[in-house]
Design an enzyme around this catalytic site. Structure first.
Site, short mmCIF file in Angstrom:
data_model
loop_
_atom_site.label_atom_id
_atom_site.label_comp_id
_atom_site.label_asym_id
_atom_site.label_seq_id
_atom_site.Cartn_x
_atom_site.Cartn_y
_atom_site.Cartn_z
CG ASP A 1 -0.74 5.89 9.77
OD1 ASP A 1 -1.38 6.84 10.23
OD2 ASP A 1 -1.23 4.77 9.59
CG HIS B 1 -3.70 0.98 2.53
ND1 HIS B 1 -4.92 0.58 2.06
CD2 HIS B 1 -3.93 1.81 3.57
CE1 HIS B 1 -5.86 1.16 2.79
NE2 HIS B 1 -5.29 1.90 3.72
N1 CMC Z 1 6.97 -3.91 5.34
C1 CMC Z 1 7.44 -5.06 4.76
N2 CMC Z 1 6.67 -5.93 4.09
C2 CMC Z 1 5.35 -5.64 3.98
C3 CMC Z 1 4.80 -4.48 4.54
C4 CMC Z 1 5.66 -3.59 5.24
N3 CMC Z 1 5.17 -2.48 5.79
N4 CMC Z 1 3.47 -4.45 4.28
C5 CMC Z 1 3.20 -5.55 3.59
N5 CMC Z 1 4.34 -6.27 3.39
C6 CMC Z 1 4.48 -7.52 2.61
C7 CMC Z 1 3.93 -8.71 3.36
O1 CMC Z 1 4.92 -9.33 4.15
C8 CMC Z 1 3.46 -9.59 2.22
O2 CMC Z 1 4.58 -10.20 1.65
P1 CMC Z 1 4.46 -11.70 1.02
O3 CMC Z 1 3.49 -11.58 -0.12
O4 CMC Z 1 5.85 -12.03 0.60
O5 CMC Z 1 3.95 -12.59 2.12
C9 CMC Z 1 2.92 -8.60 1.21
O6 CMC Z 1 3.65 -7.39 1.44
C10 CMC Z 1 1.43 -8.31 1.34
O7 CMC Z 1 1.18 -7.86 2.66
P2 CMC Z 1 -0.04 -8.30 3.56
O8 CMC Z 1 0.41 -8.43 4.98
O9 CMC Z 1 -0.72 -9.49 2.95
O10 CMC Z 1 -0.99 -7.04 3.40
P3 CMC Z 1 -2.26 -6.69 4.26
O11 CMC Z 1 -3.19 -6.04 3.33
O12 CMC Z 1 -2.75 -7.88 5.00
O13 CMC Z 1 -1.71 -5.66 5.34
C11 CMC Z 1 -0.94 -3.60 6.28
C12 CMC Z 1 -1.78 -4.27 5.17
C13 CMC Z 1 -1.20 -2.11 6.23
C14 CMC Z 1 -1.39 -4.15 7.66
C15 CMC Z 1 0.55 -3.92 6.05
O14 CMC Z 1 0.97 -3.38 4.82
C16 CMC Z 1 1.44 -3.41 7.17
O15 CMC Z 1 1.62 -4.11 8.17
N6 CMC Z 1 2.00 -2.16 7.06
C17 CMC Z 1 2.77 -1.55 8.13
C18 CMC Z 1 1.82 -0.94 9.16
C19 CMC Z 1 1.17 0.32 8.66
O16 CMC Z 1 1.81 1.22 8.12
N7 CMC Z 1 -0.17 0.42 8.90
C20 CMC Z 1 -0.95 1.61 8.50
C21 CMC Z 1 -1.92 1.29 7.40
S1 CMC Z 1 -2.63 2.74 6.59
C22 CMC Z 1 -3.54 3.62 7.75
C23 CMC Z 1 -4.43 2.83 8.63
O17 CMC Z 1 -5.07 1.85 8.26
O18 CMC Z 1 -4.53 3.24 9.78
#
Ligand code: CMC
Length: 427
Positions: free
Chosen positions: A362, A305
Protein backbone atom coordinates in the site's frame (compact mmCIF):
# COMPACT_ATOMS: atom_id res chain seq x y z
CA UNK A 1 8.01 -36.40 9.95
CA UNK A 2 8.44 -36.87 13.69
CA UNK A 3 5.51 -36.30 16.01
CA UNK A 4 5.77 -33.44 18.52
CA UNK A 5 5.61 -34.24 22.21
CA UNK A 6 3.78 -31.91 24.57
CA UNK A 7 4.05 -32.21 28.32
CA UNK A 8 1.46 -30.51 30.55
CA UNK A 9 1.88 -31.35 34.24
CA UNK A 10 2.43 -35.10 34.35
CA UNK A 11 0.51 -35.71 31.11
CA UNK A 12 2.46 -36.32 27.90
CA UNK A 13 0.81 -36.10 24.52
CA UNK A 14 2.10 -37.00 21.10
CA UNK A 15 0.90 -34.57 18.41
CA UNK A 16 1.19 -35.28 14.68
CA UNK A 17 3.13 -32.84 12.51
CA UNK A 18 2.74 -31.97 8.86
CA UNK A 19 4.93 -30.30 6.25
CA UNK A 20 3.98 -28.29 3.18
CA UNK A 21 5.63 -28.51 -0.24
CA UNK A 22 7.91 -25.54 0.55
CA UNK A 23 9.00 -26.98 3.89
CA UNK A 24 6.63 -25.09 6.19
CA UNK A 25 5.99 -27.24 9.24
CA UNK A 26 3.03 -27.36 11.59
CA UNK A 27 1.97 -29.20 14.72
CA UNK A 28 -1.57 -30.54 14.43
CA UNK A 29 -3.25 -29.58 17.71
CA UNK A 30 -6.80 -30.55 16.73
CA UNK A 31 -6.94 -33.36 19.36
CA UNK A 32 -5.36 -31.23 22.11
CA UNK A 33 -8.52 -30.12 23.90
CA UNK A 34 -10.16 -33.52 23.74
CA UNK A 35 -7.06 -35.21 25.16
CA UNK A 36 -5.94 -32.62 27.72
CA UNK A 37 -8.84 -30.09 28.17
CA UNK A 38 -6.35 -27.36 27.08
CA UNK A 39 -6.99 -25.12 24.11
CA UNK A 40 -4.39 -22.95 22.33
CA UNK A 41 -4.15 -19.18 22.68
CA UNK A 42 -2.95 -17.20 19.66
CA UNK A 43 -4.03 -13.57 19.26
CA UNK A 44 -4.72 -12.57 15.67
CA UNK A 45 -4.00 -16.18 14.52
CA UNK A 46 -0.36 -15.09 14.26
CA UNK A 47 0.86 -18.68 14.60
CA UNK A 48 -2.15 -20.67 13.47
CA UNK A 49 -2.54 -22.41 10.11
CA UNK A 50 -6.29 -22.95 9.75
CA UNK A 51 -6.02 -24.69 6.40
CA UNK A 52 -3.77 -26.37 3.90
CA UNK A 53 -3.74 -24.37 0.68
CA UNK A 54 -2.12 -24.72 -2.73
CA UNK A 55 -2.96 -21.27 -4.13
CA UNK A 56 -0.37 -18.77 -2.88
CA UNK A 57 3.02 -19.17 -1.24
CA UNK A 58 4.70 -16.42 0.78
CA UNK A 59 8.11 -16.59 2.38
CA UNK A 60 8.05 -13.51 4.56
CA UNK A 61 11.71 -13.69 5.55
CA UNK A 62 12.83 -14.03 1.93
CA UNK A 63 10.33 -11.52 0.52
CA UNK A 64 8.94 -14.17 -1.87
CA UNK A 65 5.41 -14.30 -3.28
CA UNK A 66 4.22 -16.96 -5.74
CA UNK A 67 0.81 -17.90 -7.08
CA UNK A 68 0.46 -21.61 -7.94
CA UNK A 69 4.27 -21.70 -8.11
CA UNK A 70 4.72 -18.69 -10.42
CA UNK A 71 6.75 -15.71 -9.17
CA UNK A 72 4.81 -12.46 -8.71
CA UNK A 73 7.60 -10.66 -10.63
CA UNK A 74 6.78 -12.76 -13.73
CA UNK A 75 3.02 -12.56 -13.39
CA UNK A 76 3.05 -8.78 -12.84
CA UNK A 77 4.95 -8.11 -16.05
CA UNK A 78 4.06 -11.00 -18.35
CA UNK A 79 0.45 -12.01 -17.67
CA UNK A 80 -2.93 -10.36 -18.11
CA UNK A 81 -5.14 -10.00 -15.05
CA UNK A 82 -7.63 -12.53 -16.43
CA UNK A 83 -4.82 -15.04 -17.02
CA UNK A 84 -3.84 -14.63 -13.36
CA UNK A 85 -7.50 -14.89 -12.27
CA UNK A 86 -7.80 -18.15 -14.23
CA UNK A 87 -4.54 -19.41 -12.73
CA UNK A 88 -5.66 -18.69 -9.17
CA UNK A 89 -9.09 -20.23 -9.63
CA UNK A 90 -8.29 -23.22 -11.88
CA UNK A 91 -4.76 -23.96 -10.67
CA UNK A 92 -3.05 -23.76 -14.10
CA UNK A 93 -2.25 -21.02 -16.58
CA UNK A 94 -4.88 -21.08 -19.34
CA UNK A 95 -4.19 -22.19 -22.91
CA UNK A 96 -5.06 -19.73 -25.69
CA UNK A 97 -8.48 -21.40 -26.13
CA UNK A 98 -9.21 -21.58 -22.41
CA UNK A 99 -8.33 -17.91 -21.98
CA UNK A 100 -10.48 -16.87 -24.96
CA UNK A 101 -13.48 -18.79 -23.54
CA UNK A 102 -12.94 -17.26 -20.09
CA UNK A 103 -12.56 -13.72 -21.49
CA UNK A 104 -15.69 -14.12 -23.62
CA UNK A 105 -17.71 -15.18 -20.54
CA UNK A 106 -16.39 -12.18 -18.60
CA UNK A 107 -17.19 -9.75 -21.44
CA UNK A 108 -20.66 -11.28 -21.86
CA UNK A 109 -21.55 -10.73 -18.21
CA UNK A 110 -19.91 -7.34 -17.65
CA UNK A 111 -23.05 -5.23 -17.57
CA UNK A 112 -25.09 -4.63 -14.43
CA UNK A 113 -28.87 -5.12 -14.32
CA UNK A 114 -30.61 -1.78 -15.08
CA UNK A 115 -32.61 -2.10 -11.85
CA UNK A 116 -29.40 -2.16 -9.87
CA UNK A 117 -28.87 1.51 -10.66
CA UNK A 118 -31.54 2.22 -8.04
CA UNK A 119 -29.23 0.75 -5.45
CA UNK A 120 -26.77 3.58 -6.03
CA UNK A 121 -29.61 6.10 -5.76
CA UNK A 122 -30.28 4.87 -2.21
CA UNK A 123 -26.82 6.04 -1.10
CA UNK A 124 -25.76 9.59 -0.32
CA UNK A 125 -23.45 10.81 -3.10
CA UNK A 126 -20.70 11.26 -0.50
CA UNK A 127 -20.85 7.58 0.57
CA UNK A 128 -17.51 5.82 0.73
CA UNK A 129 -17.16 3.58 -2.38
CA UNK A 130 -16.32 0.52 -0.22
CA UNK A 131 -19.73 0.74 1.52
CA UNK A 132 -21.47 0.97 -1.86
CA UNK A 133 -19.40 -1.88 -3.28
CA UNK A 134 -20.03 -4.28 -0.39
CA UNK A 135 -23.77 -3.58 -0.58
CA UNK A 136 -23.75 -3.90 -4.37
CA UNK A 137 -22.09 -7.32 -4.31
CA UNK A 138 -24.43 -8.58 -1.62
CA UNK A 139 -27.43 -7.79 -3.89
CA UNK A 140 -26.13 -10.42 -6.34
CA UNK A 141 -27.63 -13.08 -4.08
CA UNK A 142 -31.01 -11.50 -4.86
CA UNK A 143 -30.39 -10.84 -8.57
CA UNK A 144 -28.84 -14.23 -9.33
CA UNK A 145 -30.38 -16.75 -6.91
CA UNK A 146 -29.59 -19.54 -9.40
CA UNK A 147 -25.87 -18.85 -8.79
CA UNK A 148 -26.10 -18.56 -5.01
CA UNK A 149 -26.13 -22.23 -3.95
CA UNK A 150 -22.66 -22.89 -2.50
CA UNK A 151 -23.06 -26.65 -2.82
CA UNK A 152 -23.85 -26.67 -6.55
CA UNK A 153 -20.64 -26.65 -8.61
CA UNK A 154 -22.29 -25.24 -11.73
CA UNK A 155 -23.83 -22.42 -9.68
CA UNK A 156 -20.40 -21.64 -8.21
CA UNK A 157 -18.89 -21.50 -11.72
CA UNK A 158 -21.62 -19.11 -12.77
CA UNK A 159 -21.14 -16.96 -9.64
CA UNK A 160 -17.39 -16.86 -10.34
CA UNK A 161 -18.00 -15.41 -13.81
CA UNK A 162 -20.60 -12.95 -12.55
CA UNK A 163 -18.35 -11.61 -9.79
CA UNK A 164 -15.24 -11.14 -11.94
CA UNK A 165 -17.27 -9.73 -14.83
CA UNK A 166 -19.40 -7.25 -12.88
CA UNK A 167 -16.95 -6.09 -10.24
CA UNK A 168 -15.26 -3.46 -12.51
CA UNK A 169 -18.64 -2.11 -13.53
CA UNK A 170 -19.74 -1.92 -9.91
CA UNK A 171 -16.56 -0.09 -8.85
CA UNK A 172 -16.75 2.29 -11.83
CA UNK A 173 -20.43 3.04 -11.34
CA UNK A 174 -19.98 3.67 -7.62
CA UNK A 175 -17.41 6.27 -8.70
CA UNK A 176 -19.71 7.79 -11.32
CA UNK A 177 -22.55 8.03 -8.81
CA UNK A 178 -20.26 9.81 -6.41
CA UNK A 179 -19.16 12.22 -9.15
CA UNK A 180 -22.81 12.76 -10.17
CA UNK A 181 -21.94 11.76 -13.73
CA UNK A 182 -23.74 9.34 -16.09
CA UNK A 183 -22.81 5.68 -15.92
CA UNK A 184 -20.60 4.43 -18.73
CA UNK A 185 -21.40 0.96 -20.06
CA UNK A 186 -18.74 -1.75 -20.46
CA UNK A 187 -17.11 -2.27 -23.85
CA UNK A 188 -16.75 -5.71 -25.38
CA UNK A 189 -13.70 -4.79 -27.46
CA UNK A 190 -11.41 -3.71 -24.60
CA UNK A 191 -9.42 -5.88 -22.27
CA UNK A 192 -10.28 -6.03 -18.55
CA UNK A 193 -7.98 -3.21 -17.41
CA UNK A 194 -8.74 -0.91 -20.35
CA UNK A 195 -12.48 -1.48 -20.08
CA UNK A 196 -12.35 -0.58 -16.40
CA UNK A 197 -10.44 2.65 -17.10
CA UNK A 198 -12.97 3.42 -19.83
CA UNK A 199 -15.93 2.99 -17.44
CA UNK A 200 -14.27 5.20 -14.83
CA UNK A 201 -12.88 8.01 -16.98
CA UNK A 202 -14.93 8.16 -20.20
CA UNK A 203 -17.90 10.51 -20.50
CA UNK A 204 -20.92 9.84 -22.75
CA UNK A 205 -19.71 12.50 -25.21
CA UNK A 206 -15.96 11.89 -24.85
CA UNK A 207 -14.49 8.43 -24.73
CA UNK A 208 -11.14 7.98 -23.06
CA UNK A 209 -8.27 6.81 -25.26
CA UNK A 210 -6.32 4.54 -22.95
CA UNK A 211 -2.60 4.51 -23.74
CA UNK A 212 -1.00 1.03 -23.82
CA UNK A 213 1.39 2.03 -21.02
CA UNK A 214 -1.41 3.12 -18.70
CA UNK A 215 -3.39 -0.02 -19.57
CA UNK A 216 -0.31 -2.09 -18.69
CA UNK A 217 0.11 -0.22 -15.40
CA UNK A 218 -3.54 -0.83 -14.47
CA UNK A 219 -3.15 -4.51 -15.38
CA UNK A 220 -0.03 -4.75 -13.23
CA UNK A 221 -1.75 -3.12 -10.25
CA UNK A 222 -4.63 -5.58 -10.51
CA UNK A 223 -2.25 -8.56 -10.76
CA UNK A 224 -0.22 -7.38 -7.75
CA UNK A 225 -3.37 -7.40 -5.61
CA UNK A 226 -4.85 -10.67 -6.93
CA UNK A 227 -4.24 -12.88 -3.88
CA UNK A 228 -2.24 -12.96 -0.67
CA UNK A 229 -3.10 -16.25 1.06
CA UNK A 230 -4.77 -16.19 4.51
CA UNK A 231 -4.95 -12.43 5.13
CA UNK A 232 -7.78 -10.76 7.07
CA UNK A 233 -10.25 -10.50 4.14
CA UNK A 234 -9.47 -13.94 2.66
CA UNK A 235 -9.92 -15.51 6.09
CA UNK A 236 -13.19 -13.59 6.44
CA UNK A 237 -14.34 -14.89 3.06
CA UNK A 238 -13.46 -18.45 4.11
CA UNK A 239 -15.07 -18.24 7.52
CA UNK A 240 -18.32 -16.75 6.18
CA UNK A 241 -18.40 -19.37 3.41
CA UNK A 242 -17.73 -22.15 5.93
CA UNK A 243 -21.27 -21.64 7.28
CA UNK A 244 -22.51 -22.42 3.73
CA UNK A 245 -23.47 -18.78 3.22
CA UNK A 246 -23.49 -17.92 -0.49
CA UNK A 247 -20.35 -16.87 -2.34
CA UNK A 248 -21.93 -13.42 -2.80
CA UNK A 249 -22.45 -12.97 0.96
CA UNK A 250 -18.87 -14.14 1.54
CA UNK A 251 -17.41 -11.68 -1.00
CA UNK A 252 -19.40 -8.81 0.46
CA UNK A 253 -17.98 -9.67 3.90
CA UNK A 254 -14.49 -9.80 2.36
CA UNK A 255 -14.92 -6.29 0.97
CA UNK A 256 -15.89 -5.01 4.41
CA UNK A 257 -12.87 -6.71 5.98
CA UNK A 258 -10.59 -5.17 3.37
CA UNK A 259 -11.91 -1.66 4.03
CA UNK A 260 -10.08 -1.29 7.37
CA UNK A 261 -6.95 0.92 7.39
CA UNK A 262 -4.81 -1.88 8.85
CA UNK A 263 -5.63 -3.93 5.73
CA UNK A 264 -6.64 -2.66 2.25
CA UNK A 265 -7.78 0.71 3.59
CA UNK A 266 -4.10 1.45 4.18
CA UNK A 267 -3.66 2.61 0.56
CA UNK A 268 -6.07 5.50 1.20
CA UNK A 269 -4.52 6.11 4.64
CA UNK A 270 -0.99 6.35 3.13
CA UNK A 271 -1.99 9.10 0.73
CA UNK A 272 -3.86 10.97 3.47
CA UNK A 273 -0.81 10.65 5.72
CA UNK A 274 1.56 11.93 3.00
CA UNK A 275 -0.80 14.80 2.23
CA UNK A 276 -1.07 15.76 5.92
CA UNK A 277 2.71 15.53 6.21
CA UNK A 278 3.16 17.75 3.17
CA UNK A 279 0.58 20.28 4.42
CA UNK A 280 2.46 20.43 7.72
CA UNK A 281 5.69 21.35 5.95
CA UNK A 282 7.03 17.89 5.01
CA UNK A 283 8.85 17.19 8.25
CA UNK A 284 9.48 13.45 7.97
CA UNK A 285 11.25 13.13 11.35
CA UNK A 286 8.17 14.32 13.27
CA UNK A 287 6.12 11.51 11.75
CA UNK A 288 8.82 8.92 12.39
CA UNK A 289 8.91 10.04 16.02
CA UNK A 290 5.11 9.84 16.28
CA UNK A 291 5.12 6.31 14.84
CA UNK A 292 7.71 5.23 17.44
CA UNK A 293 5.91 6.84 20.38
CA UNK A 294 4.01 4.12 22.24
CA UNK A 295 1.68 6.75 23.75
CA UNK A 296 0.66 7.90 20.28
CA UNK A 297 -1.76 5.63 18.35
CA UNK A 298 -0.28 6.86 15.05
CA UNK A 299 1.40 4.22 12.87
CA UNK A 300 3.35 4.73 9.72
CA UNK A 301 0.75 3.70 7.17
CA UNK A 302 2.01 1.44 4.40
CA UNK A 303 4.71 0.06 6.69
CA UNK A 304 4.88 -3.32 8.40
CA UNK A 305 3.29 -6.64 7.66
CA UNK A 306 2.29 -9.72 9.63
CA UNK A 307 4.13 -12.07 7.28
CA UNK A 308 6.86 -10.04 5.51
CA UNK A 309 9.91 -9.45 7.65
CA UNK A 310 11.73 -8.21 4.58
CA UNK A 311 10.68 -6.10 1.58
CA UNK A 312 7.16 -6.87 0.37
CA UNK A 313 7.95 -7.95 -3.23
CA UNK A 314 4.83 -6.13 -4.44
CA UNK A 315 6.13 -2.88 -3.00
CA UNK A 316 9.49 -3.38 -4.77
CA UNK A 317 7.70 -3.82 -8.10
CA UNK A 318 5.53 -0.76 -7.48
CA UNK A 319 8.47 1.39 -6.46
CA UNK A 320 10.20 0.36 -9.69
CA UNK A 321 7.12 1.27 -11.73
CA UNK A 322 6.12 4.53 -10.11
CA UNK A 323 8.64 6.77 -11.91
CA UNK A 324 7.78 5.27 -15.30
CA UNK A 325 4.05 5.74 -14.84
CA UNK A 326 4.45 9.31 -13.64
CA UNK A 327 6.68 10.20 -16.58
CA UNK A 328 4.28 8.57 -19.08
CA UNK A 329 1.46 10.60 -17.60
CA UNK A 330 3.64 13.70 -17.47
CA UNK A 331 3.13 14.07 -13.73
CA UNK A 332 5.56 15.11 -11.04
CA UNK A 333 4.09 14.34 -7.65
CA UNK A 334 5.74 16.02 -4.64
CA UNK A 335 4.13 13.32 -2.47
CA UNK A 336 6.33 10.74 -4.23
CA UNK A 337 9.46 12.61 -3.13
CA UNK A 338 8.06 12.73 0.40
CA UNK A 339 7.29 8.98 0.29
CA UNK A 340 10.85 8.17 -0.81
CA UNK A 341 12.26 10.42 1.94
CA UNK A 342 10.00 8.78 4.52
CA UNK A 343 10.96 5.28 3.41
CA UNK A 344 14.67 6.10 3.58
CA UNK A 345 14.33 7.64 7.04
CA UNK A 346 12.35 4.65 8.36
CA UNK A 347 14.71 2.05 6.88
CA UNK A 348 17.58 3.88 8.58
CA UNK A 349 15.90 3.99 11.98
CA UNK A 350 16.61 1.37 14.68
CA UNK A 351 12.94 1.13 15.68
CA UNK A 352 11.92 0.00 12.16
CA UNK A 353 15.08 -2.07 11.59
CA UNK A 354 14.71 -4.03 14.85
CA UNK A 355 11.04 -4.77 14.20
CA UNK A 356 11.73 -5.59 10.53
CA UNK A 357 9.17 -3.04 9.31
CA UNK A 358 9.38 -2.47 5.55
CA UNK A 359 7.11 -0.69 3.06
CA UNK A 360 4.18 -2.90 2.06
CA UNK A 361 2.04 -3.00 -1.11
CA UNK A 362 0.00 0.00 0.00
CA UNK A 363 2.96 2.36 0.33
CA UNK A 364 3.47 3.18 -3.36
CA UNK A 365 0.23 1.99 -5.04
CA UNK A 366 -1.63 5.17 -4.11
CA UNK A 367 0.92 7.44 -5.83
CA UNK A 368 0.26 5.56 -9.09
CA UNK A 369 -3.53 5.57 -8.63
CA UNK A 370 -3.40 9.30 -7.95
CA UNK A 371 -1.33 9.96 -11.06
CA UNK A 372 -3.88 8.00 -13.09
CA UNK A 373 -6.60 10.33 -11.80
CA UNK A 374 -8.37 8.14 -9.23
CA UNK A 375 -9.63 10.02 -6.16
CA UNK A 376 -8.02 8.92 -2.90
CA UNK A 377 -11.12 7.37 -1.34
CA UNK A 378 -11.53 5.11 -4.36
CA UNK A 379 -8.14 3.43 -3.82
CA UNK A 380 -9.40 0.63 -1.59
CA UNK A 381 -12.08 -0.36 -4.08
CA UNK A 382 -9.26 -0.75 -6.66
CA UNK A 383 -7.59 -3.17 -4.22
CA UNK A 384 -10.93 -5.04 -3.92
CA UNK A 385 -11.25 -5.23 -7.70
CA UNK A 386 -7.83 -6.86 -7.94
CA UNK A 387 -8.42 -9.17 -4.96
CA UNK A 388 -11.71 -10.64 -6.20
CA UNK A 389 -10.14 -13.66 -8.03
CA UNK A 390 -8.06 -14.48 -4.94
CA UNK A 391 -11.11 -14.39 -2.67
CA UNK A 392 -12.98 -16.60 -5.12
CA UNK A 393 -10.09 -19.08 -5.35
CA UNK A 394 -9.81 -19.21 -1.54
CA UNK A 395 -13.58 -19.69 -1.16
CA UNK A 396 -13.67 -22.46 -3.78
CA UNK A 397 -10.69 -24.26 -2.28
CA UNK A 398 -12.33 -24.14 1.15
CA UNK A 399 -15.61 -25.54 -0.25
CA UNK A 400 -14.04 -28.32 -2.28
CA UNK A 401 -11.94 -29.54 0.66
CA UNK A 402 -13.80 -32.44 2.35
CA UNK A 403 -12.00 -31.71 5.65
CA UNK A 404 -13.45 -28.17 5.92
CA UNK A 405 -15.44 -27.51 9.08
CA UNK A 406 -17.40 -24.41 10.05
CA UNK A 407 -14.98 -21.73 11.26
CA UNK A 408 -15.50 -21.40 14.98
CA UNK A 409 -12.56 -20.38 17.20
CA UNK A 410 -12.42 -21.02 20.95
CA UNK A 411 -11.90 -18.43 23.69
CA UNK A 412 -10.54 -18.25 27.20
CA UNK A 413 -13.38 -16.80 29.23
CA UNK A 414 -12.24 -14.09 31.68
CA UNK A 415 -15.57 -12.57 32.73
CA UNK A 416 -17.63 -12.80 35.91
CA UNK A 417 -18.15 -16.21 37.44
CA UNK A 418 -21.58 -17.43 38.60
CA UNK A 419 -23.71 -14.54 39.97
CA UNK A 420 -27.21 -14.54 41.49
CA UNK A 421 -29.72 -12.50 39.45
CA UNK A 422 -30.89 -9.26 41.11
CA UNK A 423 -34.41 -8.12 40.11
CA UNK A 424 -34.44 -4.61 38.57
CA UNK A 425 -36.26 -3.05 41.51
CA UNK A 426 -33.41 -4.09 43.82
CA UNK A 427 -30.53 -2.78 41.70
N1 CMC B 1 4.29 1.96 12.41
C1 CMC B 1 4.89 1.92 13.64
N2 CMC B 1 5.06 0.79 14.34
C2 CMC B 1 4.63 -0.36 13.79
C3 CMC B 1 4.01 -0.40 12.53
C4 CMC B 1 3.85 0.82 11.82
N3 CMC B 1 3.27 0.83 10.63
N4 CMC B 1 3.67 -1.68 12.24
C5 CMC B 1 4.06 -2.42 13.28
N5 CMC B 1 4.65 -1.63 14.22
C6 CMC B 1 5.27 -2.07 15.48
C7 CMC B 1 4.23 -2.43 16.53
O1 CMC B 1 3.89 -1.31 17.31
C8 CMC B 1 4.95 -3.50 17.31
O2 CMC B 1 5.88 -2.87 18.15
P1 CMC B 1 6.24 -3.52 19.61
O3 CMC B 1 6.85 -4.85 19.31
O4 CMC B 1 7.17 -2.54 20.23
O5 CMC B 1 4.93 -3.64 20.35
C9 CMC B 1 5.74 -4.25 16.25
O6 CMC B 1 5.98 -3.29 15.21
C10 CMC B 1 5.01 -5.45 15.66
O7 CMC B 1 3.77 -5.01 15.15
P2 CMC B 1 2.39 -5.76 15.31
O8 CMC B 1 1.29 -4.76 15.50
O9 CMC B 1 2.51 -6.83 16.35
O10 CMC B 1 2.26 -6.44 13.89
P3 CMC B 1 0.99 -7.12 13.26
O11 CMC B 1 1.48 -8.23 12.46
O12 CMC B 1 -0.02 -7.43 14.32
O13 CMC B 1 0.37 -5.97 12.34
C11 CMC B 1 0.07 -4.52 10.47
C12 CMC B 1 0.64 -5.87 10.97
C13 CMC B 1 0.18 -4.52 8.96
C14 CMC B 1 -1.41 -4.40 10.88
C15 CMC B 1 0.89 -3.37 11.09
O14 CMC B 1 2.24 -3.45 10.67
C16 CMC B 1 0.33 -2.00 10.75
O15 CMC B 1 -0.57 -1.52 11.45
N6 CMC B 1 0.81 -1.34 9.64
C17 CMC B 1 0.24 -0.08 9.18
C18 CMC B 1 -1.03 -0.36 8.36
C19 CMC B 1 -0.72 -0.93 7.01
O16 CMC B 1 0.14 -0.46 6.27
N7 CMC B 1 -1.50 -1.99 6.63
C20 CMC B 1 -1.35 -2.64 5.32
C21 CMC B 1 -0.82 -4.04 5.46
S1 CMC B 1 -0.23 -4.77 3.91
C22 CMC B 1 -1.57 -4.90 2.84
C23 CMC B 1 -2.83 -5.43 3.41
O17 CMC B 1 -2.89 -6.33 4.24
O18 CMC B 1 -3.86 -4.94 2.97
Amino acid sequence: MDDATLRIGDQELSLPTLEGTMGERAVDISALRKETSYTTFDRGFGNTAETKSSITFINGEGGILRHRGYAIEDLATKASFLEVAYLLIEGELPTVTQLATFEAAIHENANLPEDLKHLFDAFPHEAHPMAVLASGISTFGAYYPEAADPLDDLAVDRATQLLIAKMPTMVAWAFKYRERRPYIYPRYDLDYAANFLHMVFSRPHRHLEVSPQVQRAMNMLLVLHADHEQNCSASTVRIVGSSHASIFASMSAGIHALSGPLHGGANQAVLEMLQAMSDAGGDVETYIAKAKDKDDPFRLMGFGHRVYKNFDPRSRILKGAVDDVLSILGKDDPLLRLAVELEEAALDDDYFVERKLFPNVDFYSGIIYRAMGFPVDMFTSLFALGRMPGWIAQWREMHSDPTTRIGRPRQVYTGETDRPFTPIADR
